[in-house]
Design an enzyme around this catalytic site. Structure first.
Site, PDB file in Angstrom:
ATOM      1  N   GLU A 128       0.820  -1.211   0.000  1.00 28.72           N
ATOM      2  CA  GLU A 128       0.000   0.000   0.000  1.00 28.72           C
ATOM      3  C   GLU A 128       0.858   1.267   0.000  1.00 28.72           C
ATOM      4  O   GLU A 128       0.496   2.272  -0.618  1.00 28.72           O
ATOM      5  CB  GLU A 128      -0.941   0.001   1.211  1.00 28.72           C
ATOM      6  CG  GLU A 128      -2.129  -0.944   1.087  1.00 28.72           C
ATOM      7  CD  GLU A 128      -3.175  -0.443   0.097  1.00 28.72           C
ATOM      8  OE1 GLU A 128      -2.850  -0.318  -1.105  1.00 28.72           O
ATOM      9  OE2 GLU A 128      -4.305  -0.183   0.532  1.00 28.72           O
ATOM     10  N   THR A 180      -5.127   7.564  -5.603  1.00 23.42           N
ATOM     11  CA  THR A 180      -5.159   7.706  -4.144  1.00 23.42           C
ATOM     12  C   THR A 180      -4.227   8.809  -3.677  1.00 23.42           C
ATOM     13  O   THR A 180      -4.575   9.619  -2.803  1.00 23.42           O
ATOM     14  CB  THR A 180      -4.775   6.375  -3.480  1.00 23.42           C
ATOM     15  OG1 THR A 180      -5.690   5.362  -3.906  1.00 23.42           O
ATOM     16  CG2 THR A 180      -4.826   6.498  -1.969  1.00 23.42           C
TER      17      THR A 180
END
Length: 306
Positions: A128, A180
């Protein structure tokens, strides 16, 4: 050599008011990942899709997780993985988390469950960080554990699985991309105390609603006064979708992760299907291609399949 195939689910992070601390796993969409244990210390990646993701393990979300697992396990071992991504990158449905968590779970199965759940979360967060620049677990933990999860802390890891009521989830993915990293950059760095207090009340109410299976409390608590007002400007049709879906009987919903996907929770499949129809009508009306899913909460997480 040992082989396993993993089904790694998409996820909805934040659940409106729980930025970086709440998430749930979906039964659809999901990725398929096939792993093979190697007898040499290297990671080999094959893509079985058209997204053009890197095959260099140091530049691939699953690859960096497998490299870390290889280092943590020690010994003369490596991994080969073939990834079939069905969760489009940049969709807001946990595409990077599915790759990262799937890699951690797949490696762990090949290594006969050597790692604890907390270690799996820590490994997956490495992926991530590569994807978004920040280690966060709101997609990772439901992807690994299934159901709905609360991340009380990541330093140290403290994950709280929550009761997952029997709810239907309708998701629309407008075919635009919201990265993101970009969606994080536009957020305010300071918030008013009165907004923070309101947000804390909503988070606590949502968690209590899940634990008590109180649908009315869940509905009242699906409100975000800090993140959504900023991020929603990146998503055409957002306000109209949300308004019409709530009028049609949805409990509520909002941006899935950093967007552009929008999710809505419903008590019945009939309402969830009505919500899907509204989503299709809104996005057809503004000329944006879209995918719509009507699904349920996945209580198993990433798992081995035949």
């Amino acid at each position: 050599m040992k082989q396993v195939t993993i089904k790694s689910p998409g996820t909805v992070a934040n659940l409106v008011c729980g930025f970086d601390i709440l998430g749930l796993a979906l039964n659809d969409p999901y990725d398929i990942m096939e792993f093979r244990l190697l007898d040499e210390p290297r990671v080999i990646i094959h893509n079985r899709d058209n997204f053009g993701l890197p095959t260099d393990p140091e530049q691939n979300v699953a690859g960096v997780v497998l490299l870390a697992a290889m280092e943590k396990a020690g010994g003369n071992i490596g991994f080969e993985v073939t990834i079939e991504k069905r969760i489009k990158p940049g969709s807001g449905l946990g595409s990077s988390a599915a790759s990262a968590a799937g890699a951690a779970v797949g490696a762990n199965l090949l290594l006969e469950n050597r790692f604890t759940t907390d270690e799996l979360v820590q490994l997956a967060m490495i992926g991530e960080k590569l994807a978004s620049g920040v280690k966060h677990a709101d997609n990772i933990t439901p992807c690994i554990l299934g159901g709905i999860t609360l991340i009380r802390s990541i330093h140290p890891i403290d994950i709280v699985p929550l009761a997952a009521p029997e709810l239907f989830v309708t998701v629309v993915h407008p075919q635009i991309e919201v990265r993101t990293a970009d969606a994080r950059q536009i957020l305010k760095q300071k918030v008013l105390l009165k907004d923070a207090i309101k947000q804390w009340g909503n988070i606590a109410g949502l968690v209590a609603g899940f634990m008590r299976n109180d649908k009315a409390l869940i509905s009242r608590s699906l409100e975000d006064v800090i993140i959504e007002p900023v991020r929603s400007i990146l998503i055409p049709g957002f306000d109209e979708v949300k308004r019409q879906c709530k009028e049609a009987g949805a409990l509520g919903g909002g941006i899935s992760g950093s967007g552009p996907s929008i999710f809505m929770l419903s008590e019945t499949e009939a309402i969830a299907q009505d919500v899907a129809g509204i989503m299709k009508t809104v996005y057809s009306g503004i000329g944006i291609d879209h995918n719509v899913y009507v699904t349920t909460i996945n209580n198993r997480g990433a798992e081995e399949i035949n």
